[in-house]
Design a protein around this motif. Sequence first.
Motif, mmCIF file in Angstrom:
data_model
loop_
_atom_site.group_PDB
_atom_site.id
_atom_site.type_symbol
_atom_site.label_atom_id
_atom_site.label_comp_id
_atom_site.label_asym_id
_atom_site.label_seq_id
_atom_site.Cartn_x
_atom_site.Cartn_y
_atom_site.Cartn_z
ATOM 1 N N ALA A 106 -2.241 -9.011 0.976
ATOM 2 C CA ALA A 106 -3.236 -9.640 1.854
ATOM 3 C C ALA A 106 -3.938 -8.565 2.676
ATOM 4 O O ALA A 106 -3.309 -7.581 3.104
ATOM 5 N N ASN A 107 -5.239 -8.730 2.898
ATOM 6 C CA ASN A 107 -6.042 -7.821 3.730
ATOM 7 C C ASN A 107 -6.088 -6.397 3.172
ATOM 8 O O ASN A 107 -6.142 -5.428 3.926
ATOM 9 N N THR A 108 -6.080 -6.262 1.857
ATOM 10 C CA THR A 108 -6.115 -4.941 1.235
ATOM 11 C C THR A 108 -7.335 -4.815 0.324
ATOM 12 O O THR A 108 -7.786 -5.796 -0.259
ATOM 13 N N THR A 109 -7.851 -3.590 0.219
ATOM 14 C CA THR A 109 -8.962 -3.345 -0.701
ATOM 15 C C THR A 109 -8.468 -3.315 -2.141
ATOM 16 O O THR A 109 -9.182 -3.699 -3.061
ATOM 17 N N ASP A 261 -16.803 2.935 -1.361
ATOM 18 C CA ASP A 261 -16.701 1.628 -1.999
ATOM 19 C C ASP A 261 -16.233 1.732 -3.455
ATOM 20 O O ASP A 261 -16.814 2.471 -4.248
ATOM 21 N N PRO A 262 -15.108 1.077 -3.823
ATOM 22 C CA PRO A 262 -14.437 0.011 -3.081
ATOM 23 C C PRO A 262 -13.108 0.424 -2.434
ATOM 24 O O PRO A 262 -12.377 -0.442 -1.968
ATOM 25 N N TYR A 305 -3.605 0.584 -0.519
ATOM 26 C CA TYR A 305 -3.475 1.763 -1.363
ATOM 27 C C TYR A 305 -4.683 2.674 -1.145
ATOM 28 O O TYR A 305 -5.825 2.227 -1.201
ATOM 29 N N TYR A 306 -4.401 3.963 -0.879
ATOM 30 C CA TYR A 306 -5.438 4.956 -0.666
ATOM 31 C C TYR A 306 -5.320 6.050 -1.732
ATOM 32 O O TYR A 306 -4.212 6.404 -2.151
ATOM 33 N N PHE A 307 -6.458 6.603 -2.125
ATOM 34 C CA PHE A 307 -6.453 7.769 -2.992
ATOM 35 C C PHE A 307 -6.257 9.011 -2.121
ATOM 36 O O PHE A 307 -7.093 9.315 -1.264
#
Length: 417
Positions: A106-109, A261-262, A305-307
Amino acid sequence: MRVNILIALALLVQVLSAQQYETKAYKNTVKTMRTSLKGDRQQDFPVIALDGGTITFSFDELNGEIQNYNYTLVHCDADWTASSLNSMEWADGFVTNEITDADISANTTQQYVHYSLTVPNADVSLKASGNYALIVHEAENPENVVCVYCFYVSEQAVAVLGSVTSETRKEIKKRYQELQFDVLQGRYPMRDASTEMKVMVMQNSRPDTRVWLQPTFISAGKFSYKNNDALVFEGGVEYHSIDFSSRFSYGEGIEKIRFYDPYYHVELMPDDPKPTAPYEFMNDVNGRYVINVQEWDDDDFTSDYYFVHFFVPMPSPLFGGKLYVLGDFNHNRLDENSRMIYNAQLQGYERTILLKQGGYNYTYAFVPKGSDKATLQNVEGSHWETENEYQVFVYYRGFGERYDHLLCVTVISSNRK
């Protein structure tokens, strides 16, 4: 249908039992394979006591739909191949069960499904010590493996007492540390421990540092492991630490967090090579990590999750081997997913890894061509002062027995200076 599934499952275990199990994701959409002893957000070393304790396994899959997954437990020998015991000899209950704890983020890209299970549970309990593999697979198609976890169940029936010294067989107070320890038999019945006992050591949970040992000295009820070249390890350096649990306020080592984005991207400060620099103290957790998001509750489902972009500047590539970024987040695996790639235009090694929000330790390790062991000296350096953890495993298979008992797992730490 049930019969067909059981046949497929039996074939799956038979195929996998011919190889050595290892903690590994078999789908590239599976991320953050974590083991916890308290059911919390921290990554823990996966060992529990035979007479009590639980271990929680969790992972994320990067899609928006909950899948029908089962898990199967396999008892293993010390070399991580399946033991010759049948399941009734090492388990009470069913060794294959459904994974029922699954929720959508929830609330994640990056949308994902978080799966979790705990062993022992109402469906199965374990009654033999040793190495275990937990195989996650599709419920209707068991041959489709999702991921495999390796973990340990210890009797804690003997004691291990030891220490780490800087006065090694290679150098005195420079780049190496030497481990020495005694295994105290106590009241555990052993007929011929010198041949029936096997001892393994590794540094900071790194599989590439594993060594198997024979005792140096044997006395009444005590087996000493000292003055052995195999117990001399690189001191290495303290791990790098980063924390991107918040996209608004981030810690040391992070240059910026930006949204392209995104997805979000974490640009790290360049990790300049320091192979000849003096020792520098940094407070680390020896490669472990913790999942955490500051803006929301329920870290397992709301951490995004981030790169993360790793970069090591070098005017020219390192010849004669390959460079990797390692930590518990990738199970310290020396594979293509952790390998750094040299960028001639940027003059440095780079690697982008998709990581869940939280705090992480990592280090850079060089593997010479033809070797399966990594060294930190080429990029990070190595110092006797570095604080490291050494995991010691004591296995025993008595005459006529059909599996390797895990008598003890002990962690010996070097002292910080």
